[in-house]
Write a protein that holds these residues in place. Sequence first.
Motif, short mmCIF file in Angstrom:
data_model
loop_
_atom_site.label_atom_id
_atom_site.label_comp_id
_atom_site.label_asym_id
_atom_site.label_seq_id
_atom_site.Cartn_x
_atom_site.Cartn_y
_atom_site.Cartn_z
N SER A 27 -30.02 -24.55 -6.44
CA SER A 27 -31.58 -24.59 -5.55
C SER A 27 -32.18 -25.58 -6.13
O SER A 27 -32.60 -25.98 -7.26
CB SER A 27 -32.30 -23.27 -6.02
OG SER A 27 -33.77 -23.31 -5.24
N ALA A 28 -32.55 -26.46 -4.75
CA ALA A 28 -33.42 -27.69 -5.02
C ALA A 28 -34.56 -27.42 -4.30
O ALA A 28 -34.59 -27.08 -3.22
CB ALA A 28 -32.57 -28.99 -4.59
N GLY A 29 -35.67 -27.81 -5.06
CA GLY A 29 -37.12 -27.64 -4.39
C GLY A 29 -37.74 -26.18 -4.36
O GLY A 29 -38.94 -26.19 -3.97
N ILE A 30 -36.96 -25.37 -4.87
CA ILE A 30 -37.55 -23.93 -4.72
C ILE A 30 -37.10 -23.30 -6.17
O ILE A 30 -35.79 -23.43 -6.64
CB ILE A 30 -36.79 -23.25 -3.66
CG1 ILE A 30 -37.63 -23.54 -2.42
CG2 ILE A 30 -37.35 -21.78 -3.97
CD1 ILE A 30 -37.47 -22.80 -1.13
N GLN A 31 -38.04 -22.63 -7.02
CA GLN A 31 -37.79 -22.03 -8.06
C GLN A 31 -37.43 -20.54 -7.67
O GLN A 31 -38.13 -19.81 -7.10
CB GLN A 31 -38.96 -21.99 -8.72
CG GLN A 31 -38.60 -21.32 -10.22
CD GLN A 31 -39.92 -21.01 -11.09
OE1 GLN A 31 -40.94 -21.50 -10.71
NE2 GLN A 31 -39.83 -20.90 -12.43
N LEU A 32 -36.36 -20.05 -8.14
CA LEU A 32 -35.57 -18.95 -7.80
C LEU A 32 -36.45 -17.84 -8.42
O LEU A 32 -37.17 -17.92 -9.58
CB LEU A 32 -34.35 -18.74 -8.35
CG LEU A 32 -33.25 -19.56 -7.74
CD1 LEU A 32 -31.89 -19.44 -8.46
CD2 LEU A 32 -32.90 -19.13 -6.30
N GLY A 33 -36.50 -16.61 -7.55
CA GLY A 33 -37.07 -15.36 -8.12
C GLY A 33 -36.20 -14.83 -9.22
O GLY A 33 -35.08 -15.07 -9.11
N ARG A 34 -36.77 -14.23 -10.08
CA ARG A 34 -35.94 -13.51 -11.30
C ARG A 34 -35.86 -11.85 -11.07
O ARG A 34 -34.70 -11.44 -10.97
CB ARG A 34 -36.56 -13.63 -12.37
CG ARG A 34 -36.92 -15.24 -12.99
CD ARG A 34 -35.34 -15.96 -13.14
NE ARG A 34 -35.74 -17.09 -14.10
CZ ARG A 34 -35.62 -18.24 -13.35
NH1 ARG A 34 -35.37 -18.31 -12.03
NH2 ARG A 34 -35.79 -19.31 -14.13
N SER A 35 -36.91 -11.23 -10.80
CA SER A 35 -37.04 -9.88 -10.96
C SER A 35 -36.97 -9.28 -9.43
O SER A 35 -37.06 -10.04 -8.62
CB SER A 35 -38.15 -9.20 -11.63
OG SER A 35 -39.41 -9.55 -10.90
N SER A 36 -37.17 -7.97 -9.41
CA SER A 36 -37.11 -7.09 -8.05
C SER A 36 -38.27 -7.40 -7.13
O SER A 36 -38.38 -7.32 -6.11
CB SER A 36 -36.79 -5.57 -8.39
OG SER A 36 -37.91 -5.18 -9.08
N ILE A 37 -39.49 -7.93 -8.00
CA ILE A 37 -40.86 -8.22 -7.44
C ILE A 37 -40.97 -9.38 -7.50
O ILE A 37 -41.98 -9.96 -7.19
CB ILE A 37 -41.91 -7.28 -8.04
CG1 ILE A 37 -42.00 -7.59 -9.38
CG2 ILE A 37 -41.72 -5.84 -7.71
CD1 ILE A 37 -43.24 -7.09 -10.13
N GLY A 38 -39.95 -10.55 -7.85
CA GLY A 38 -40.24 -11.78 -7.82
C GLY A 38 -39.88 -12.65 -6.53
O GLY A 38 -39.21 -11.65 -5.56
#
Length: 1024
Positions: free
Chosen positions: A616-627
Motif C-alpha cells: 500500500s502506497a499513500g494510505i496507512q492500512l487499517g488494523r482492526s475490525s473498527i480501523g
Amino acid sequence: MKNFLAWFIDNRVATNLLMWFLILGGIIALPQLHREEFPNIDIDLISVLIPYPGASPEEVEQTVCSRVEENINGTPGIKKITSLAAENSCNVQIELLKGEDKNQKLNEIKSKIDSINTFPNEAEKPVIQLVTLLTNVLQIFVYGDTDPMSLKRLTEKIRLDLTDLPEVSQVFIHYAKDYEISVEITENTLRRYGLNLRDIAQRISQNSIDLPAGSVDTVDGQILIRTVNQARDVRSLEEIIIISGGDTTELRLGDIAQIKDGFVNSDVNALFNGQPALMISVKRIGNEDVINVASSVKDYLEQVKYRLPDGVGVALWADESQDLVDRLDALGTNGLGGLALVLIILALFLRPRLAFWVAIGLPITLLGTLITFPFVGVTISTISVVGTLLILGILVDAGVVVAERIYTNAEHGQSPREAAINGVNDVATPVIFGVLTSIAAFTPLIALKSGLGSFFSFIGVTAVLALIFSLITSQLILPMQLSKKALFGNHKANQLSSGNRFLRLQDTLTHGLLNFANRYYRPSLKWCLNRRYLVASTGLACLILTIALLVSGRIIFQFFPAIDGERLFASVSMPIGTSVEDTQKVAQQLVQSGRQLEQELKQQGSDIRITDTMVSAGIQLGRSSIGDADPSGGHQAEVALQIDLPPDHEGLTPNDLVKRWRDLSGNIPRVDNLTFTAEVFSSGKAIEIELRGRNITALQKAAADLSSELKAYPGVMDIVDSFEGGKRELKLTIKDSARSLNLTAQDLATQVRQAFYGEEVQRLQRGREDLKIMVRYPKSERRSLSNIEQMQIRTTEGSEIPFSAVAEVSMGRGTANIKRINGLRVISVTADVDRNVITPEEVLGDLENHIMPALAQRYGININLAGEAEEKQEAASSLVITASIAMFAIYTLLAIPLKSYLQPLIVMSVIPFGACGAVMGHVIMGQDLMFFSLLGIMALSGVAVNASLIMVDFYNRENSRLNKPYSALVSAAMSRFRPLVLTSATTFVGLIPLLINESISTMMFTPIAISLAFGVLTSSLIAL
C-alpha cells in the motif's frame, strides 16, 4: 417473604408457566439477535473537514484550521479540539464531554463555522458531521494487469452489485483515484493566440452548460424549457469554439489543447500479490448481522469470479466474520467444557435428580437473559459471550446453596414440601443479598469511562442480567421442582442396590467430604480460632508481601498488551518529497525479505503459510475490525503479509515472525522510519508522548532529546517522532516594480495556481463521483523550476510580462503535517517495546520521574502521556471512582441483612485476600497482571463476600440460639462447609477451559478468568 416463596412452591402451574416463559422466550429471542465481533461503540466526536486544494500545511493552518478553532473554542460541552493541517485539507476533531447532546452540539458548531467569512476563496465547503464508527466485515481486492480506468469501472460495478444485496448497506472503494478531465495548453500556444488560462476556462463555462429556462403554458399543457449543451467527454470538449468571428477559421479547443480523461494526480496505489489492485471494504452498521452480511458477499464473489475478464481476479484479504466465527467457536467450546465440569461436580456431590434441577437452572437463566438483550442493546458478540463464560460457575451458586439446604432438611426427616419451604426461606436473605453484592461488583464495568469502557460495559450488563435471572430461577423455580416426593425417594435402598454403582460412588464421595470436614477441617478450624491473632498476622503478612511484590516490580503490571493477529505489517517512511516510485522500490525490498521469511518457514517444516502479500502506497492500512485506511502520503508505504495459522498451531507466534522479518530486512538506506508489527488491536501506542507548545523549534529539539533518551532503554524499538520536514517550497512575492503595471499579488498567485495546480472550470457527476474539468499547463511544463521562470504573467490590459520581472523567488521547506490540540502545536514521540524485556509502564515511570520534568522546564513546553498510557490514566481514575461506589454499595447490602455496622467489614475483609489469590494466580499461570486482571478482581469482590455473608448469617442464628460465640462459629462453619466447597468448585472448574486455552481468539480474556478463578479459591479458604 416466606408466604411469597411458599405460594410459588404450592402453585406448580404458575411456576411452570414462568419457567416455560423464560425457556421459550429465550429460544424465540435468540434468532432475532444479530451477531458481531465487538459491540457498536457510540463515540462523542464531531468531525470538520475543509478541503483546500493546492495549499501547503502552513497555509491551511493559518487560514483555515486556526479560524475554525477560534470560532468554536469556548463552546460549552467541548472536551478537546484536535486539528490536523495537511497538504490540501484541514481536519478538525471535536471531542465532546460525556452526556452531551451530540445533535445539539453539531448544530451549534455548524452555525459557528458557517458564520466564518474569511476562508480563502479556493477553500471548499466544510463537511461537518458526527463521527460514526463502522465495523469492517470483509476487505476484498480486485486485481489484475489491466488499465486503471477498466479496473476502476469493474470495481465500481462490483460495488454496485454488492450494495444491491439486501443484507449489505455499507460498501466503500479504496485506492481508487478521483475522475478528472484535464485540459492542458502550453505557454507557447497561449502566447501564439493571445490567450490565457482564464480565457480558456471562461469559454468552456460559457459553451458547456445545462440550464433550465422555465416552462410554456400551452393549450396542450405545460412544456418545460431547458438548454442542453453540457460537454461531458473529451469529444464534446474538443468541439467547443475558443475563437470565432468574421471570415476567419474557427479555433476549437481540440485544436490548441490536449484533453485527457483520466484521474487526478495522486500518489495512492496498491499492489496485491504484485499486481495493480483496488480494495473494496464491506462494513456493517446498526443491527446488521456480521455473519449474514459476509455470507451474502461470499456467495456473490463465488458467482462473479467466473464472469471477470481474463487476467483479473478477486480475493478476500480480511474476513472479520471468520474471526468472529472462530472466536465464538472457541468461546463456545470453552463454555461447553466449563458447563460439563460444573455438571460433573454437581452430580458427584448431590443426588442425581437434585444435580439435574440445579444444572437445568443454568440454561433457564441464560435463556431468560437473552429475552432482555434487545431491550438493553446487547448482541451476540465476543464481549457478551465472555461475560457469560465468566459467571458460568457463579450462576449456579445460588441454586447450589438452595438445593443443598433443601436436601439437608429432607435428610433430617422433613417432608419434601416442608424441606423446600424451610430450605429456601432459611437461605433467602443471604442468597438474595449475596446476588445483589455480585451485581454491585459488576457495575463498575458498566460505568467505566474510557475508550475501553464501551467494550467492557457489555460484560457488566450481561453479568448483571444473568445474575438477576439466576435469582429468579433459584428462588422461584428450583424450590418447586425440588419439592416433589419422587425426587428424594428411598435413597438408602437405591444406594445399596447392586445395580446403582453411581449412587455408591456419590455416597462414597459425600461421606468422604463429610469425614474430611470432621477429621481435618473441624480440628484445623479450632486450632485457628484458638490462635486467631497468629492466623490474622499470617494473613496480613501475605497481604503485605503481595503488595511489596507489586510495588517492587517483581510482579509485572501491564495495562493492555497489544493483541496479535494473522497479518504482519511493515511500515516505511521516506523523506518528504520522495517520489512514490522510489518509495515503492523500498517497499519491494520488504516484499523480498518477506519471501525469504516464507522460504525459511518452508525449510523448517513449519505449518505456518504466507498466503498473500499486499503493498500500500499513500494510505496507512487499517488494523482492526473498527480501523480504516488513512491517507499518509507518497513518501510512505506499507507491506502486509497474510499468514495462515492452523487452529492447533503451536510454536512460532506472529510476533516471532515479525522479529525475524525485521532481521531479514536489515538496514535500508535513505529510510527515515521503518516499523514492524503484528498488532490488530490495542488501546494505543505502547509509548506515546505528546509535546505541546507554540514554538515549533523548541518542540523539535525536545522531541529529538526525548527520542535519544528512549534509545537508552533495552527492549524499546521503532522510535518515531511525528515531526516531518515538509516538501521544498518555492515562495513567491510580487516585486514593487510590478505594481506600476497594475499587477497585484492576487494576479500573480492566481495565474501561477492556474498554470500548475489548474483552474477548476466545472464539476459534473459521473456515476456516484464528482468529475472535475481542470485547465492547466501540460505535465511536461510542470516538471521543472525553469517552467515557472519561462511563464508569462498577463496584465489586465492583456500585456505579457516575464515571470522574473514581476516576482521574487525564495526556496524554503515547510512541515508535512501540523497537529494542534486546543490551539497548541503538537509533536508526538512514539515507540514500541519488547514486553519480554521491559514493559511500557517501567519506561514511562522512569521518564516521568527523571526525564520529562527537566525537558518541560528546559524548553518551556507541556508534556503529556498519550496512547496506551493516556487510556490507562483515564480508565484507572474512572475505575477508582466506580469501585469506591461499588464497595460502599456492597457494604450497604451486607449491613442490611446482618443488621450491623461491624460485621459487613469483617465479611468484606475477604476481598483483599481474594485479590492476593488473583495476583498469585497470575504468577502460577505465568501471566502478567493487566487491566483485564483488575476487572476480574472487581467482579471477584462481589462473589467473594457471598460465602462469607451466608457464613456470618448462619453464625448469627446459631449464636442467638446457643449464646456461645465459639460453638456458634464452629457449628456455622461445619454446616456451610459442603455448600461452600461446591460453589467454589463450580466457579473454578467453570473457568478452567478459559484458563488453559491458548487460542489467540480468547487470550485477551484469560486474565479476567485467572483473577476470578484463583480469587474465589483464596476467598473461600479465608471464609472457611
